[in-house]
Design a protein around this motif. Structure first.
Motif, PDB file in Angstrom:
ATOM      1  N   PHE A 129       0.940  -1.200  -0.169  1.00 14.20           N
ATOM      2  CA  PHE A 129      -0.044  -0.030  -0.118  1.00 14.20           C
ATOM      3  C   PHE A 129       0.898   1.190   0.128  1.00 14.20           C
ATOM      4  N   ASP A 130       1.923   1.232   0.670  1.00 15.07           N
ATOM      5  CA  ASP A 130       2.756   2.531   0.922  1.00 15.07           C
ATOM      6  C   ASP A 130       3.521   2.571  -0.428  1.00 15.07           C
ATOM      7  N   TYR A 131       3.906   1.972  -1.196  1.00 12.46           N
ATOM      8  CA  TYR A 131       4.632   1.795  -2.415  1.00 12.46           C
ATOM      9  C   TYR A 131       3.595   2.342  -3.499  1.00 12.46           C
ATOM     10  N   VAL A 132       2.239   1.843  -3.340  1.00 11.87           N
ATOM     11  CA  VAL A 132       1.481   2.314  -4.474  1.00 11.87           C
ATOM     12  C   VAL A 132       0.966   3.739  -4.245  1.00 11.87           C
ATOM     13  N   ILE A 133       0.977   4.254  -3.100  1.00 15.98           N
ATOM     14  CA  ILE A 133       0.494   5.740  -2.544  1.00 15.98           C
ATOM     15  C   ILE A 133       1.915   6.530  -3.190  1.00 15.98           C
ATOM     16  N   ILE A 134       3.070   6.142  -2.671  1.00 13.30           N
ATOM     17  CA  ILE A 134       4.313   6.979  -3.121  1.00 13.30           C
ATOM     18  C   ILE A 134       4.184   6.927  -4.775  1.00 13.30           C
ATOM     19  N   PHE A 135       4.029   6.068  -5.407  1.00  9.96           N
ATOM     20  CA  PHE A 135       3.846   6.238  -6.823  1.00  9.96           C
ATOM     21  C   PHE A 135       2.884   7.093  -7.448  1.00  9.96           C
ATOM     22  N   LEU A 136       1.729   6.998  -6.571  1.00 12.79           N
ATOM     23  CA  LEU A 136       0.473   7.754  -7.201  1.00 12.79           C
ATOM     24  C   LEU A 136       0.931   9.251  -6.593  1.00 12.79           C
ATOM     25  N   SER A 137       1.664   9.585  -5.739  1.00 10.98           N
ATOM     26  CA  SER A 137       1.700  10.766  -5.158  1.00 10.98           C
ATOM     27  C   SER A 137       2.973  11.485  -6.181  1.00 10.98           C
ATOM     28  N   PHE A 138       3.859  10.841  -6.461  1.00 10.57           N
ATOM     29  CA  PHE A 138       4.880  11.344  -7.419  1.00 10.57           C
ATOM     30  C   PHE A 138       4.332  11.478  -8.761  1.00 10.57           C
ATOM     31  N   LEU A 139       3.672  10.608  -9.146  1.00 10.24           N
ATOM     32  CA  LEU A 139       2.828  10.857 -10.721  1.00 10.24           C
ATOM     33  C   LEU A 139       2.129  12.154 -10.722  1.00 10.24           C
ATOM     34  N   LEU A 140       0.966  12.264  -9.514  1.00 12.74           N
ATOM     35  CA  LEU A 140       0.156  13.282  -9.522  1.00 12.74           C
ATOM     36  C   LEU A 140       1.294  14.625  -9.489  1.00 12.74           C
ATOM     37  N   TYR A 141       1.954  14.666  -8.505  1.00 13.62           N
ATOM     38  CA  TYR A 141       2.826  15.730  -8.418  1.00 13.62           C
ATOM     39  C   TYR A 141       3.486  16.178  -9.446  1.00 13.62           C
ATOM     40  N   SER A 142       4.023  15.458 -10.471  1.00 12.87           N
ATOM     41  CA  SER A 142       4.654  15.796 -11.454  1.00 12.87           C
ATOM     42  C   SER A 142       3.824  16.007 -12.749  1.00 12.87           C
ATOM     43  N   LEU A 143       2.432  15.842 -12.681  1.00  8.74           N
ATOM     44  CA  LEU A 143       1.632  16.107 -13.902  1.00  8.74           C
ATOM     45  C   LEU A 143       1.228  17.648 -13.865  1.00  8.74           C
ATOM     46  N   PRO A 144       1.352  18.369 -14.875  1.00  9.11           N
ATOM     47  CA  PRO A 144       1.087  19.754 -15.006  1.00  9.11           C
ATOM     48  C   PRO A 144      -0.619  19.836 -15.083  1.00  9.11           C
ATOM     49  N   SER A 145      -1.073  20.618 -14.333  1.00 11.23           N
ATOM     50  CA  SER A 145      -2.339  20.989 -13.934  1.00 11.23           C
ATOM     51  C   SER A 145      -3.137  21.029 -15.056  1.00 11.23           C
ATOM     52  N   PHE A 146      -2.743  22.024 -16.350  1.00 10.91           N
ATOM     53  CA  PHE A 146      -3.623  22.196 -17.402  1.00 10.91           C
ATOM     54  C   PHE A 146      -3.612  20.630 -18.091  1.00 10.91           C
ATOM     55  N   TRP A 147      -3.060  19.842 -18.064  1.00  9.86           N
ATOM     56  CA  TRP A 147      -3.020  18.760 -18.827  1.00  9.86           C
ATOM     57  C   TRP A 147      -4.115  17.620 -18.186  1.00  9.86           C
ATOM     58  N   THR A 448      -5.995  26.636 -14.028  1.00 10.44           N
ATOM     59  CA  THR A 448      -7.111  25.975 -13.842  1.00 10.44           C
ATOM     60  C   THR A 448      -8.591  26.860 -14.220  1.00 10.44           C
ATOM     61  N   GLU A 449      -8.644  28.037 -13.711  1.00 10.77           N
ATOM     62  CA  GLU A 449      -9.417  29.101 -14.149  1.00 10.77           C
ATOM     63  C   GLU A 449      -9.572  29.249 -15.795  1.00 10.77           C
ATOM     64  N   ALA A 450      -8.326  29.265 -16.287  1.00 10.38           N
ATOM     65  CA  ALA A 450      -8.176  29.608 -17.527  1.00 10.38           C
ATOM     66  C   ALA A 450      -8.821  28.420 -18.617  1.00 10.38           C
ATOM     67  N   VAL A 451      -8.497  27.166 -18.241  1.00 12.74           N
ATOM     68  CA  VAL A 451      -8.905  26.182 -18.789  1.00 12.74           C
ATOM     69  C   VAL A 451     -10.442  25.904 -18.532  1.00 12.74           C
ATOM     70  N   PHE A 452     -10.891  26.141 -17.421  1.00 13.26           N
ATOM     71  CA  PHE A 452     -12.462  26.034 -17.217  1.00 13.26           C
ATOM     72  C   PHE A 452     -13.098  27.300 -17.297  1.00 13.26           C
ATOM     73  N   ALA A 453     -12.490  28.437 -17.721  1.00 13.56           N
ATOM     74  CA  ALA A 453     -13.284  29.704 -17.866  1.00 13.56           C
ATOM     75  C   ALA A 453     -14.108  30.257 -16.802  1.00 13.56           C
ATOM     76  N   ARG A 454     -13.230  29.945 -15.560  1.00 20.52           N
ATOM     77  CA  ARG A 454     -13.929  30.489 -14.305  1.00 20.52           C
ATOM     78  C   ARG A 454     -13.503  31.852 -13.980  1.00 20.52           C
TER      79      ARG A 454
END
Length: 506
Positions: A129-147, A448-454
């Motif tokens: 479980f710890d390894y899965v959470i570490i992987f997901l955390s680093f994956l999400l942290y590295s993703l650009p918000s606009f993508w 985020t506001e630009a992508v969703f026009a908020r």
């Protein structure tokens, strides 16, 4: 405390004035209100330039203009956006409201989910479980918000709206998702192989029952909670809250939670009448929430006992959750007319309101929720990763401290060691991180506001810069700078509240 607040407030005001002065100079250099006229081919171009210079006082020294603006600010006048002719305070009010909705939802969800998962990950260090959470955390942290935002628009909005035309889930998908959820629960709970297998079976069966209920009853076409489901969810909430914070052996706390659930179910129908006849604003809902928490607290107090405060806090927590479920149920009741009004595509991809929608308070709340879904999910996914890492590392450090070993040596239950001694101290680093993050988001999640026009704070700032309007830009900077100073003061106070070793007046 009073001396601390006076000192920090005085220092904050001085910092704010200096910051505004420097920003005014920088913004004045960065924008050019005459740019469109300089590029114009109008025959009276020079006359138009001279007129604009006179209207905007551009022939006056920038330092003098700042003090004129600051003097107006002290009287409550934020100025006027010269292109649109709208008062800056009205622009700011709408922008802050839109951003505040987004920030509140995103921050609460990100903190609750991130801290919870991070602490469980720390307690299951080096497990699957710890390894899965570490992987997901680093994956999400590295993703650009606009993508992330674009993917959510494609799959969570367009794809889900298409799915709602014929909301049927294939049974193999239901079984597969149920097994996956059961596997995650078994990894999170841990224990012996027999215990993990038991958790896997129970969690998979429970998830299968929920998805089967949704499928067979057509719940997606007319979602609701109702008294029966409210009782089941409330009982589960009561056992969970008591189990974590008081222990199921604490009978007074357990009976407090279950009593609050019974009261919530009994008051379900009277509350429906109250909602339909009285509720017309968020302030009424806030007042009802305070009343609900007070009622739960009172139930715990009436059960008495030497630890009545723990029972009272348990009752207040369960009461708030029950009230939230009833509120969500009321919002769900207007789903069908809302769904039909939007031609079967209820999840929007832009804006913060549906134009000319009409309807009562509950329709407007549902419309606000659907517009918040995608931008909130974007911010939560990104922030979840960082909060998970913060809370995991902090909890690991705390659980290796001498006082934790001492608590265990004294024979305290592991639940008590984790919740009372570990959890509170693990929150100390987050006390400085969360307030700053909240203020950062209040400044506007620009991408985020630009992508969703908020039409939030970020978009107000960008649009005002593009239009070379210095008054809205300075109003934006005034709000964000003030909130940043306030966030630092709040962080210090929260830090001292959590850690009794800190003295504000030292």
């Amino acid at each position: 405390m009073l001396n601390f607040l006076i000192r920090r407030t005085a220092a904050g005001i001085a910092t704010l004035v200096v910051a505004l002065f420097l920003m005014y100079l920088l913004v004045d250099r960065a924008i050019d209100p005459l740019q469109d006229l300089i590029e114009s081919t109008a025959p009276n171009k020079q006359q138009l330039i001279d007129q604009r210079i006179a209207d905007l006082n551009l022939d006056v020294n920038v330092v003098v203009r700042f003090f004129e603006w600051f003097g107006n600010l002290l009287t409550g006048d934020l100025g006027t956006a010269w292109r649109s002719g709208r008062a800056v305070d009205s622009l700011l009010t709408h922008a802050i409201g839109s951003t505040l909705e987004l920030v509140t939802a995103a921050t609460v969800l990100a903190v609750v989910l991130g801290v919870t998962v991070g602490i469980v990950s720390a307690l299951r260090q080096y497990s699957a479980f710890d390894y899965v959470i570490i992987f997901l955390s680093f994956l999400l942290y590295s993703l650009p918000s606009f993508w992330v935002a674009v993917l959510l628009k494609q799959w969570a909005a367009i794809g889900f709206n298409d799915f709602l035309r014929d909301p049927v889930i294939a049974w193999p998908v239901i079984v597969g998702v149920s097994l996956l959820v059961g596997l995650l629960w078994s990894l999170a709970i841990g224990g012996s192989p027999a215990r993990r297998l038991q958790v896997l079976g129970l969690a998979s069966a429970a998830n299968l029952a929920i998805l089967a209920y949704i499928q067979l009853t057509g719940w997606l076409e007319r979602p609701q909670i109702g008294p029966a489901l409210l009782a089941v969810l409330g009982a589960g909430t009561a056992f969970a809250v008591v189990g974590v914070f008081a222990g199921l052996h604490n009978r007074r706390a357990l009976w407090t939670g279950l009593t609050v659930v019974v009261l919530g179910v009994a008051l379900y129908f009277p509350v429906q009448v109250l909602f339909d006849s009285v509720v017309e604003s968020h302030w009424v809902i806030f007042g009802l929430a305070v009343l609900t928490a007070g009622l739960g607290y009172l139930v715990g107090r009436l059960y008495g006992g030497p630890d009545w405060q723990l029972s009272a806090r348990t009752g207040a927590a369960v009461a708030l959750i029950m009230g939230g479920l009833v509120f969500v149920d009321q919002v769900m009741q207007v789903w069908k007319p809302y769904f039909e009004a939007l031609d079967g595509r209820p999840i929007p991809t832009f804006g913060d309101r549906t134009p000319n929608l009409g309807g009562n308070y509950w329709v407007q709340v549902l419309d606000s929720f659907t517009h918040l879904a995608l931008p909130t999910a974007t911010l939560v996914l990104i922030a979840f990763a960082s909060y998970t890492r913060y809370s995991r590392s902090s909890m690991l450090e705390v659980m290796n401290q001498d006082y934790i070993r001492t608590a265990r040596a004294k024979g305290l239950p592991e639940r008590l060691v984790i919740v009372r001694h570990g959890f509170r101290n693990a929150l100390i680093p987050l006390a400085t991180v969360v307030p700053i993050d909240v203020i950062t988001l209040l400044g506007g999640a620009i991408i985020t506001e630009a992508v969703f026009a908020r039409p939030g704070m970020g978009q107000l700032f960008v649009r005002s810069l593009e239009d070379a309007e210095i008054e809205p830009v300075m109003a934006y900077l005034l709000v964000t700078a003030s909130l940043a100073i306030l966030a630092n003061i709040i962080a210090d106070i929260v830090y001292a509240t959590i850690d009794p070793r800190i003295r504000l007046d030292a």
